[in-house]
Design an enzyme around this catalytic site. Structure first.
Site, PDB file in Angstrom:
ATOM      1  N   ASP A  25       0.812  -1.208   0.000  1.00 28.18           N
ATOM      2  CA  ASP A  25       0.000   0.000   0.000  1.00 28.18           C
ATOM      3  C   ASP A  25       0.848   1.262   0.000  1.00 28.18           C
ATOM      4  O   ASP A  25       1.983   1.282   0.484  1.00 28.18           O
ATOM      5  CB  ASP A  25      -0.920   0.029   1.231  1.00 28.18           C
ATOM      6  CG  ASP A  25      -2.002  -1.028   1.163  1.00 28.18           C
ATOM      7  OD1 ASP A  25      -2.396  -1.407   0.052  1.00 28.18           O
ATOM      8  OD2 ASP A  25      -2.431  -1.478   2.246  1.00 28.18           O
ATOM      9  N   TYR A  26       0.271   2.330  -0.522  1.00 24.87           N
ATOM     10  CA  TYR A  26       0.915   3.637  -0.607  1.00 24.87           C
ATOM     11  C   TYR A  26       1.451   4.081   0.745  1.00 24.87           C
ATOM     12  O   TYR A  26       2.558   4.628   0.856  1.00 24.87           O
ATOM     13  CB  TYR A  26      -0.115   4.634  -1.145  1.00 24.87           C
ATOM     14  CG  TYR A  26       0.364   6.050  -1.331  1.00 24.87           C
ATOM     15  CD1 TYR A  26       1.320   6.377  -2.290  1.00 24.87           C
ATOM     16  CD2 TYR A  26      -0.181   7.089  -0.564  1.00 24.87           C
ATOM     17  CE1 TYR A  26       1.739   7.692  -2.475  1.00 24.87           C
ATOM     18  CE2 TYR A  26       0.229   8.402  -0.750  1.00 24.87           C
ATOM     19  CZ  TYR A  26       1.189   8.698  -1.709  1.00 24.87           C
ATOM     20  OH  TYR A  26       1.598   9.994  -1.887  1.00 24.87           O
TER      21      TYR A  26
END
Length: 200
Positions: A42-43
């Site tokens: 995830d970012y």
């Protein structure tokens, strides 16, 4: 033999090489033509990301049927009691169904590299580090699991995927290893290259 790239993905970096909105991407960390991530991160998560140009190897690493274990260091809000840890180990019920049993243990506070920006510090709220090992990979699963037992995740660092380990790689740096694809195990690391993030 194939080559695999182990990258320490920094916080707030997209797990792709381009972005129309101008956010940081993998292209800011390494410039190797023709490679793609084997799975995602995830970012707002950090840690180990594997990349290669070998499609069969990407499939084997990312396909949940192969159940490669993934280890995470997770800083959570509060101090989970034994019942919360037991629930994480045995599986919790999320909106997309029950999770599989996980390995969970408390960690002595590790000393990961500083994060930019840092985790918000609140002196009145203690935090706890856990090591969580999963053999499945749902969207934002670790964060949803810890929130479910009342301890939201503040920081998440993936430190292992199958036989590969993050080790002492600094954020934004990478190294490469050779892999014997028929045996599906990493071979001897012949280059031990480690490059600094690409500057734009």
């Amino acid at each position: 033999m194939s080559r695999i790239y182990l990258l320490h993905k920094p916080y707030n970096v997209l797990c792709q090489f381009t972005d129309a909105r101008g956010r940081r991407t993998l292209a800011d960390c390494l410039e190797v033509p023709g490679i793609y991530p084997a799975g995602r991160l995830d970012y707002d998560s950090e840690g180990l990301l594997l990349l290669t140009d070998d499609g069969a190897l990407i499939h084997r690493i990312s396909d949940p049927r192969h159940k490669l274990p993934k280890q995470y260091w997770v800083q959570v809000e509060g101090e989970p009691d034994p019942s919360a840890l037991k629930a994480l180990r045995e599986g919790v019920i999320l909106k997309d169904g029950p999770t599989r049993p996980a390995k969970v243990r408390r960690l002595a506070p590790p000393e990961p590299p500083p994060r930019d920006p840092p985790v918000r510090y609140r002196p009145s709220v203690p935090t706890t580090w856990l090591e969580i090992e999963l053999r499945e990979g749902r969207n934002r699963q670790v964060r949803r699991m810890t929130a479910h037992v009342g301890h939201p995740t503040l920081r998440l660092i993936r430190v292992g995927i199958g036989p590969w380990r993050l080790g002492d790689l600094p954020p934004g740096h990478w190294r490469s290893e050779t892999v014997n694809v028929p045996r599906h195990s990493p071979g001897r690391d012949t280059s031990r290259r480690s490059n600094s993030p690409r500057k734009r």
